[in-house]
Design an enzyme around this catalytic site. Structure first.
Site, PDB file in Angstrom:
ATOM      1  N   GLU A 296      38.494  35.436  23.900  1.00  6.35           N
ATOM      2  CA  GLU A 296      37.690  35.591  25.430  1.00  6.35           C
ATOM      3  C   GLU A 296      38.761  36.635  25.953  1.00  6.35           C
ATOM      4  O   GLU A 296      38.380  37.491  26.658  1.00  6.35           O
ATOM      5  CB  GLU A 296      38.000  34.326  26.020  1.00  6.35           C
ATOM      6  CG  GLU A 296      37.740  34.419  27.580  1.00  6.35           C
ATOM      7  CD  GLU A 296      38.381  33.486  28.358  1.00  6.35           C
ATOM      8  OE1 GLU A 296      38.878  33.989  29.357  1.00  6.35           O
ATOM      9  OE2 GLU A 296      38.532  32.168  28.075  1.00  6.35           O
ATOM     10  N   HIS A 297      40.223  36.705  25.788  1.00  8.35           N
ATOM     11  CA  HIS A 297      41.021  37.747  26.483  1.00  8.35           C
ATOM     12  C   HIS A 297      41.039  38.999  25.835  1.00  8.35           C
ATOM     13  O   HIS A 297      40.883  40.079  26.441  1.00  8.35           O
ATOM     14  CB  HIS A 297      42.373  37.252  26.266  1.00  8.35           C
ATOM     15  CG  HIS A 297      42.759  36.094  27.220  1.00  8.35           C
ATOM     16  ND1 HIS A 297      43.630  36.272  28.395  1.00  8.35           N
ATOM     17  CD2 HIS A 297      42.602  34.784  27.253  1.00  8.35           C
ATOM     18  CE1 HIS A 297      43.601  35.025  28.962  1.00  8.35           C
ATOM     19  NE2 HIS A 297      43.000  34.045  28.321  1.00  8.35           N
TER      20      HIS A 297
ATOM     21  N   GLU B 104      49.882  31.839  29.369  1.00  6.92           N
ATOM     22  CA  GLU B 104      48.936  30.855  30.186  1.00  6.92           C
ATOM     23  C   GLU B 104      49.250  29.320  29.742  1.00  6.92           C
ATOM     24  O   GLU B 104      49.225  28.487  30.717  1.00  6.92           O
ATOM     25  CB  GLU B 104      47.330  31.277  29.851  1.00  6.92           C
ATOM     26  CG  GLU B 104      46.487  30.408  30.643  1.00  6.92           C
ATOM     27  CD  GLU B 104      44.916  30.904  30.326  1.00  6.92           C
ATOM     28  OE1 GLU B 104      44.050  29.911  30.508  1.00  6.92           O
ATOM     29  OE2 GLU B 104      44.877  31.884  29.902  1.00  6.92           O
TER      30      GLU B 104
ATOM     31  N   HIS C 119      39.593  31.121  22.425  1.00  2.79           N
ATOM     32  CA  HIS C 119      40.555  31.450  23.736  1.00  2.79           C
ATOM     33  C   HIS C 119      41.015  32.901  23.591  1.00  2.79           C
ATOM     34  O   HIS C 119      41.070  33.581  24.390  1.00  2.79           O
ATOM     35  CB  HIS C 119      41.180  30.411  24.120  1.00  2.79           C
ATOM     36  CG  HIS C 119      42.058  30.407  25.534  1.00  2.79           C
ATOM     37  ND1 HIS C 119      43.076  30.382  25.809  1.00  2.79           N
ATOM     38  CD2 HIS C 119      41.425  30.895  26.768  1.00  2.79           C
ATOM     39  CE1 HIS C 119      43.565  30.582  27.098  1.00  2.79           C
ATOM     40  NE2 HIS C 119      42.293  31.046  27.717  1.00  2.79           N
TER      41      HIS C 119
END
Length: 445
Positions: free
Chosen positions: A63-64, A142, A60
């Site tokens: 992904e950023h 997040e 994850h």
């Protein structure tokens, strides 16, 4: 090399062509000239199931990082160029994949392909400590906003950890832990990219108002020179017994607006007839306001303000049937649980009625056609079936497979799996008694 697929029975006339570059990149193209738009979707075969203990959340986080700049596109340039051209974009991470996607005016497809190729081929040139720290903080925020600081936000993480045993590749969720996010180093990120962000570990789908020959030429031009990488290890085995063999349970006392009963049932792997049958069973039981649980708990008994039951489809491990019930004020969870068990037992014994089967199949058919009817949805499904099941053409006939399931199959999968000894249960108890008339109104996570 490539081949053209003819329209398959049940595909609604949709077609797709498959190609493979010399470096291993799989390419799927699907023409649709209804509107002058096109979708570019890139799936990498890497998700949280590929992570190791102590380094959860890397998929994850990466992904950023993929939006943080590459060799020729600096900083926030990827967003600026796509949105400046009239397009939209995003990326997501799951247990089983990471995907990136743009929907563009048809004449801007080349821009999206160039952008995706630039970061696949050259992200390491821009990846430094500053970008690493920047996106580490974004992911941690997040996590706070979506998990730690919202009512019931920890439910997905807690139930997943209960449903999959310690050491199982699906035991942790893609968001990762705060400790592991803090521990991740720049070298960890670089090694992760080298291992998984290679053309031979990806599927690219382009769907919409395209010229396939020109599009394939652009793909070859921008992606063809990116070197392959052979260092990837297969994900750890996610196989488990068909049922849990007992009930796992956790009570959570938090500042939530209402008591809640949540449960995860172990169900068949995605890609099987049994998974489609399970999807239909959960649709009859908890898919909307016409479902059995909604009618029993919300309408008739008025013991709940929301009741839903849905399927989390997984290919590399057993899928999960996700039950979510928020109680009415003053109602105790054992009363809700007894009513749920009664309804599930009745369904397992009798199966769905003819009317329920027809309604559930129509509901799932509509959802599938809604997905395949948009260029972005179709591109995503073509990638999904290519990455997880090896054949993108399966996306075009998914509706037929759902409509082919019988009521007996639905009854059988319910009898085998929707039992108290095959679930992980999470009970939320408010730290302060909820006020009358202030019940939770949404179905939840």
């Amino acid at each position: 090399m490539g081949h053209t697929a003819t329209a398959q029975a049940g595909s609604g006339g949709l077609t797709a062509t498959e190609h493979r570059l010399a470096n291993g990149l799989r390419v799927v193209l699907s023409e649709d000239h209804l509107t002058p738009v096109a979708a570019v979707c890139l799936w990498y075969d890497v998700g949280s199931r590929h992570e190791v203990k102590g380094r959860t959340g890397l998929a994850h986080l990466f992904e950023h990082l993929m939006f943080q700049g590459s060799h020729q596109v600096h900083g926030n340039g990827h967003f600026e160029l796509v949105q400046g051209a009239g397009g939209s974009l995003n990326g997501t991470t799951s247990f089983e994949r990471t995907n990136y996607f743009e929907t563009m005016p048809a004449h801007q497809v080349e821009l999206a392909l160039w952008l995706e190729a630039d970061r696949m081929g050259s992200l390491l040139a821009a990846l430094d400590e500053q970008s690493m720290e920047n996106q580490r903080d974004v992911v941690k925020n997040e996590r706070r906003q979506r998990y730690d600081n919202v009512p019931y936000g920890t439910a997905f993480e807690k139930l997943t950890a209960l449903a999959y045993p310690e050491g199982h590749p699906y035991h942790h969720t893609p968001i990762g832990s705060m400790a592991d996010l803090d521990a991740a180093t720049l070298e960890d990120a670089r090694n992760f990219f080298r291992t998984y962000y290679a053309p031979n570990n990806a599927v690219l789908a382009v769907v919409g108002d395209i010229d396939p020959e020109q599009t394939l030429a652009w793909v070859e031009k921008y992606f063809g020179s990116i070197p392959t990488h052979d260092g990837k290890q297969p994900p750890r085995d996610g196989a488990l017994p068909a049922t849990m063999g007992g009930q796992l349970r956790e009570v959570v006392e938090e500042d939530v607006p209402a008591r809640a009963l949540m449960a995860a049932y172990r169900l068949p792997h995605d890609g099987t007839r049994e998974a489609d049958a399970a999807d239909l069973a959960l649709t009859v039981l908890g898919g909307g306001e016409s479902s059995r649980l909604h009618n029993r708990l919300v309408r008739r008994d008025q013991t709940a303000v929301a009741a839903g039951f849905g399927l989390l489809r997984l290919a590399g491990a057993p899928s999960l049937g996700w039950l979510d019930v928020k109680t009415s004020a003053g109602v105790e969870v054992p009363d809700i649980e007894a009513a749920v068990d009664e309804e599930l037992a009745r369904f397992a014994e009798q199966g769905p009625t003819e009317e329920e089967m027809e309604r559930a199949q129509a509901q799932l058919e509509r959802e599938w056609l809604d997905r395949l009817g948009t260029v972005a949805g179709r591109a995503d499904e073509l990638c999904r079936y290519a990455v997880l099941f090896g054949d993108p053409q399966l996306a075009l006939t998914a509706v037929d497979r759902v409509l082919d399931i019988t009521a007996e199959e639905v009854k059988a999968v319910a009898a085998a799996t929707l039992r108290p000894d095959n679930r992980a249960v999470l009970v939320y108890e408010p730290t302060a008694a909820p006020e009358a008339g202030n019940e939770e109104e949404e179905a939840g996570q």
